[in-house]
Scaffold this motif. Structure first.
Motif, mmCIF file in Angstrom:
data_model
loop_
_atom_site.group_PDB
_atom_site.id
_atom_site.type_symbol
_atom_site.label_atom_id
_atom_site.label_comp_id
_atom_site.label_asym_id
_atom_site.label_seq_id
_atom_site.Cartn_x
_atom_site.Cartn_y
_atom_site.Cartn_z
ATOM 1 N N HIS A 181 -4.714 -6.418 3.416
ATOM 2 C CA HIS A 181 -5.006 -5.603 2.236
ATOM 3 C C HIS A 181 -4.493 -6.262 0.966
ATOM 4 O O HIS A 181 -3.368 -6.763 0.922
ATOM 5 C CB HIS A 181 -4.336 -4.228 2.389
ATOM 6 C CG HIS A 181 -4.242 -3.453 1.113
ATOM 7 N ND1 HIS A 181 -5.314 -2.794 0.553
ATOM 8 C CD2 HIS A 181 -3.191 -3.236 0.275
ATOM 9 C CE1 HIS A 181 -4.936 -2.193 -0.556
ATOM 10 N NE2 HIS A 181 -3.654 -2.444 -0.752
ATOM 11 N N GLY A 182 -5.309 -6.256 -0.083
ATOM 12 C CA GLY A 182 -4.850 -6.666 -1.404
ATOM 13 C C GLY A 182 -5.387 -7.996 -1.878
ATOM 14 O O GLY A 182 -6.394 -8.501 -1.387
ATOM 15 N N ALA A 233 10.520 11.357 -2.337
ATOM 16 C CA ALA A 233 9.526 12.217 -1.688
ATOM 17 C C ALA A 233 8.107 11.777 -2.016
ATOM 18 O O ALA A 233 7.164 12.082 -1.276
ATOM 19 C CB ALA A 233 9.739 13.670 -2.135
ATOM 20 N N ASP A 234 7.950 11.039 -3.114
ATOM 21 C CA ASP A 234 6.623 10.545 -3.510
ATOM 22 C C ASP A 234 6.301 9.194 -2.877
ATOM 23 O O ASP A 234 5.373 8.520 -3.295
ATOM 24 C CB ASP A 234 6.526 10.448 -5.030
ATOM 25 C CG ASP A 234 7.606 9.530 -5.619
ATOM 26 O OD1 ASP A 234 8.438 9.004 -4.847
ATOM 27 O OD2 ASP A 234 7.613 9.343 -6.849
ATOM 28 N N GLY A 246 0.807 -1.219 0.000
ATOM 29 C CA GLY A 246 0.000 0.000 0.000
ATOM 30 C C GLY A 246 0.837 1.263 0.000
ATOM 31 O O GLY A 246 0.307 2.360 0.163
ATOM 32 N N SER A 247 2.176 1.112 -0.186
ATOM 33 C CA SER A 247 3.103 2.262 -0.233
ATOM 34 C C SER A 247 3.022 3.120 1.022
ATOM 35 O O SER A 247 3.134 4.343 0.956
ATOM 36 C CB SER A 247 2.840 3.121 -1.476
ATOM 37 O OG SER A 247 3.071 2.377 -2.659
ATOM 38 N N CYS A 248 2.835 2.483 2.171
ATOM 39 C CA CYS A 248 2.838 3.256 3.421
ATOM 40 C C CYS A 248 4.259 3.658 3.806
ATOM 41 O O CYS A 248 4.443 4.554 4.628
ATOM 42 C CB CYS A 248 2.198 2.443 4.547
ATOM 43 S SG CYS A 248 3.193 1.061 5.147
ATOM 44 N N THR A 249 5.258 2.990 3.224
ATOM 45 C CA THR A 249 6.695 3.222 3.433
ATOM 46 C C THR A 249 7.164 2.896 4.847
ATOM 47 O O THR A 249 8.279 3.238 5.224
ATOM 48 C CB THR A 249 7.121 4.669 3.091
ATOM 49 O OG1 THR A 249 6.637 5.580 4.086
ATOM 50 C CG2 THR A 249 6.621 5.091 1.725
ATOM 51 N N SER A 258 2.048 -3.038 7.362
ATOM 52 C CA SER A 258 0.695 -2.489 7.547
ATOM 53 C C SER A 258 -0.325 -3.209 6.683
ATOM 54 O O SER A 258 -1.455 -3.473 7.114
ATOM 55 C CB SER A 258 0.688 -0.995 7.218
ATOM 56 O OG SER A 258 1.575 -0.291 8.051
ATOM 57 N N ALA A 259 0.051 -3.558 5.445
ATOM 58 C CA ALA A 259 -0.886 -4.236 4.547
ATOM 59 C C ALA A 259 -1.228 -5.626 5.070
ATOM 60 O O ALA A 259 -2.374 -6.080 4.939
ATOM 61 C CB ALA A 259 -0.292 -4.331 3.146
#
Length: 280
Positions: free
Chosen positions: A124-125, A76-77, A14-17, A118-119
């Protein structure tokens, strides 16, 4: 090669990083190091931060450099610059395999997961098994620790077979499926203590499968009240160990002595006390 996934487990990043912003020392395998070192993104980050974004150690190889914000390659993204500029195959194996934990066994590869993710926590997914091809690739690339091909250590003095371990796992799974979580965990812990106490009478060594089956069945047959009595023993043991000890190591040694009914060094009486056969 057969892969086993936890039932109903799902995962897509989920790109929570969160995994990119940890203080972990992320190991960089030789293939990834060759792809990253000297690349444009490597040189750009080196100039920007004044340090190599991947550093080498004499003992353990290369690791990703991080700062207070996490991995230096994190953009940064919230996306990985190695993935973006060099392709997903250039990323360290540690990053590519997370959150999966493949465990080769005699029955096949059991694919565990890290609940730090987190996922994974929120399930998630897509079904986790859609990632099977990637996991098979990881298994070709890296030799993961194998479980069950050699006797498995049950406690300090005993080993059990893979088949015996599966019996223990099934018993624990049944408890988790039928009880409230807190109660189930206590019952499993106490049952394991009860098994260990029963095996002490055998002496150290490998536990025959027939003996293991009899021991596990006996513990199950005792019922919840009897198993809980083992927990009381543990508390009493710990209390005696603390009261008779001034230091951490002495406490550990005396606690183990009382638990095994062997001996403890009494500071109160200034002598060694033998506890074999002493339960009163």
């Amino acid at each position: 090669m057969t892969l086993f996934f936890a039932p109903e487990q799902r995962f897509d990043c989920g790109s929570c990083t969160k995994c990119c912003r940890t203080p972990w020392n992320v190991h960089v395998d030789p293939r990834s190091y060759e792809a990253i070192s000297g690349s444009p993104i490597f040189e750009r980050l080196k100039q920007e931060h004044g340090i190599d974004p991947v550093y080498m150690t004499a003992e353990e190889g290369a690791f990703v450099q991080s700062n207070a914000g996490g991995c230096l390659f994190l953009g940064a993204d919230r996306l990985c610059n190695v993935h973006r500029e060099l392709g997903p195959a250039a990323k360290p194996l540690t990053c590519r395999e997370f959150p999966f934990i493949p465990v080769p066994t005699p029955d096949g590869v059991f694919v565990g997961v890290s609940y730090y993710c987190s996922a994974i926590q929120i399930n998630h997914g897509r079904e986790a098994r859609v990632h099977a091809e990637d996991i098979l690739g990881f298994l070709k690339e890296y030799r993961y620790e194998r479980v069950g091909f050699e006797p498995i250590r049950f406690d300090a003095d005993h080993t059990i077979s893979w088949e015996a371990f599966k019996m223990l796992e099934a018993w624990a799974g049944d408890a988790l499926a039928t009880d409230a979580l807190r109660t189930a965990v206590w019952n499993i812990a106490n049952g394991v203590v009860g098994i260990a106490r029963a095996l002490e009478k055998l002496g150290p060594g490998h536990v025959d499968d027939a003996v293991w089956t009899e021991t596990l069945t006996s513990i199950q047959a005792q019922g919840r009240d009897a198993v809980m009595a083992h927990l009381e023993d543990m508390f009493i043991t710990a209390i005696v160990g603390v009261l008779e000890s001034q230091g951490t190591e002495a406490c550990r040694r005396n606690t183990e002595g009382v638990f095994r009914r062997s001996r403890l060094q009494s500071e109160t009486f200034g002598q060694e006390i033998h506890l074999r056969g002493f339960d009163a």
